[in-house]
Design a protein around this motif. Structure first.
Motif, PDB file in Angstrom:
ATOM      1  N   PHE A   7       0.861  -1.173   0.000  1.00  0.00           N
ATOM      2  CA  PHE A   7       0.000   0.000   0.000  1.00  0.00           C
ATOM      3  C   PHE A   7       0.898   1.222   0.000  1.00  0.00           C
ATOM      4  CE2 PHE A   7       1.369  -0.041   4.227  1.00  0.00           C
ATOM      5  CZ  PHE A   7       1.133   1.212   4.773  1.00  0.00           C
ATOM      6  N   PRO A   9       0.306   4.849   1.497  1.00  0.00           N
ATOM      7  CA  PRO A   9      -0.196   6.090   2.052  1.00  0.00           C
ATOM      8  C   PRO A   9       0.873   7.162   1.922  1.00  0.00           C
ATOM      9  CG  PRO A   9       0.563   4.693   3.813  1.00  0.00           C
ATOM     10  CD  PRO A   9       0.704   3.901   2.524  1.00  0.00           C
ATOM     11  N   ARG A  10       0.534   8.382   2.230  1.00  0.00           N
ATOM     12  CA  ARG A  10       1.560   9.419   2.245  1.00  0.00           C
ATOM     13  C   ARG A  10       2.514   9.103   3.384  1.00  0.00           C
ATOM     14  NH1 ARG A  10      -1.464  14.467   3.392  1.00  0.00           N
ATOM     15  NH2 ARG A  10       0.490  15.534   3.004  1.00  0.00           N
ATOM     16  N   LEU A 157     -11.557   6.083  11.148  1.00  0.00           N
ATOM     17  CA  LEU A 157     -10.219   6.060  10.557  1.00  0.00           C
ATOM     18  C   LEU A 157      -9.409   7.292  10.992  1.00  0.00           C
ATOM     19  CD1 LEU A 157     -11.067   4.788   6.956  1.00  0.00           C
ATOM     20  CD2 LEU A 157     -10.383   3.473   8.978  1.00  0.00           C
ATOM     21  N   ASP A 159      -6.384  10.418  10.311  1.00  0.00           N
ATOM     22  CA  ASP A 159      -5.719  11.311   9.360  1.00  0.00           C
ATOM     23  C   ASP A 159      -4.206  11.170   9.434  1.00  0.00           C
ATOM     24  OD1 ASP A 159      -8.069  13.196   8.420  1.00  0.00           O
ATOM     25  OD2 ASP A 159      -8.298  12.910  10.584  1.00  0.00           O
ATOM     26  N   GLN A 183      -2.708   0.470   6.748  1.00  0.00           N
ATOM     27  CA  GLN A 183      -3.627   0.728   5.635  1.00  0.00           C
ATOM     28  C   GLN A 183      -5.082   0.699   6.114  1.00  0.00           C
ATOM     29  OE1 GLN A 183      -4.125  -2.315   2.660  1.00  0.00           O
ATOM     30  NE2 GLN A 183      -4.357  -0.788   1.042  1.00  0.00           N
ATOM     31  N   ASN A 184      -5.404  -0.279   6.948  1.00  0.00           N
ATOM     32  CA  ASN A 184      -6.767  -0.399   7.465  1.00  0.00           C
ATOM     33  C   ASN A 184      -7.178   0.827   8.280  1.00  0.00           C
ATOM     34  OD1 ASN A 184      -6.898  -2.951   6.384  1.00  0.00           O
ATOM     35  ND2 ASN A 184      -6.461  -4.010   8.305  1.00  0.00           N
ATOM     36  N   LYS A 187      -7.192   6.983   6.756  1.00  0.00           N
ATOM     37  CA  LYS A 187      -8.082   7.472   5.703  1.00  0.00           C
ATOM     38  C   LYS A 187      -7.318   7.413   4.380  1.00  0.00           C
ATOM     39  CE  LYS A 187     -10.605  10.649   8.707  1.00  0.00           C
ATOM     40  NZ  LYS A 187     -10.855  12.072   9.079  1.00  0.00           N
ATOM     41  N   PRO A 188      -8.037   7.409   3.246  1.00  0.00           N
ATOM     42  CA  PRO A 188      -7.347   7.304   1.949  1.00  0.00           C
ATOM     43  C   PRO A 188      -6.266   8.368   1.747  1.00  0.00           C
ATOM     44  CG  PRO A 188      -9.699   6.981   1.676  1.00  0.00           C
ATOM     45  CD  PRO A 188      -9.506   7.374   3.114  1.00  0.00           C
ATOM     46  N   ASP A 189      -6.490   9.567   2.268  1.00  0.00           N
ATOM     47  CA  ASP A 189      -5.465  10.612   2.136  1.00  0.00           C
ATOM     48  C   ASP A 189      -4.703  10.796   3.445  1.00  0.00           C
ATOM     49  OD1 ASP A 189      -7.546  11.614   3.606  1.00  0.00           O
ATOM     50  OD2 ASP A 189      -7.526  13.599   2.666  1.00  0.00           O
TER      51      ASP A 189
END
Ligand code: SAM
Length: 199
Positions: A7, A9-10, A157, A159, A183-184, A187-189
């Motif tokens: 995955f 993420p940032r 989730l 941030d 990842q779980n 948040k997506p961002d």
């Protein structure tokens, strides 16, 4: 490379030249310790931690907290997190600190608009964290939860996840599970900040 995991993420990576533990210390789910650098053997604080784990392998982390054998504990927030916080570089919203210990970083980041959850598998660590922080002016902006990072299910989730010496305390074979949980939980961002020892 963290980015080579499954995955992305940032990710903000912060390298530090030294650490309270020195080299990496890892413990598995059965609380067996494993060192990844032979120089650990010469550190008496690490040796004491290893003795505790050897004596009571089923509850290594808990026992280390009960006996106060916590060679990783800075006794204050991680300097870089204070810098990021005070320079306005950290995201607002919900923040998770897995393996938070006594929670200095949890308290340091918590403020109106940023709610921080400190998570640790040790009841003693969470008890200490609560005792040290319950009367602070920002006490409404953070909470401490006793739970296993690998089985915990948050209601919302995050941030930001700030991992300071948690990833490096688990065994290499647990890293995929760690990545999956990150990842779980994000948040997506969402953003992941890891502060770890040279691996
Ligand atoms: C090396 S210590 C770091 C503590 C804290 N981040 C600090 O720097 O003071 C690792 C922490 O992870 C916690 N821990 C170990 N396994 C865990 C798990 N599966 N879930 C949650 N916490 C865990 C231990 O109890 C310990 O407090």
């Amino acid at each position: 490379m963290l980015r080579s995991l499954f995955f992305s993420p940032r990710i903000r990576r912060v390298a530090v030249p030294s650490s309270p533990l020195g080299p990496t210390l890892a413990m598995d789910n059965n609380n067996r310790s494993r060192t990844t650098d032979s120089s650990v053997q010469t550190n008496p604080r690490i040796q004491k931690l290893q003795q505790i784990v050897k004596t009571d392998a089923s509850a290594g982390w808990e026992e280390s907290w009960k006996q106060g054998v916590t060679p990783w504990d800075l006794g204050c927030p991680t300097p870089v997190i204070l810098h990021l916080h005070h320079s306005g570089s950290l995201p607002m919203g919900r923040v998770l600190v897995p393996g938070c210990g006594t929670g200095y970083d949890v308290v340091a980041m918590a403020c109106p608009g940023r709610y921080v959850v400190g998570l640790d598998i040790s009841e003693e660590a969470i008890k200490k964290a609560k005792q040290m922080s319950s009367s602070l002016p920002n006490a409404d902006d953070f909470t401490f939860i006793k739970a296993d990072f690998f089985s915990w299910r948050p209601t919302d989730l995050f941030d930001l996840i700030f991992d300071y010496t948690f990833f490096c305390a688990i065994l290499p074979e647990m890293r995929s599970a760690w990545a999956q949980q990150i990842q779980n939980f994000l948040k997506p961002d969402g953003e992941l900040v890891t502060l770890m020892f040279p691996l």
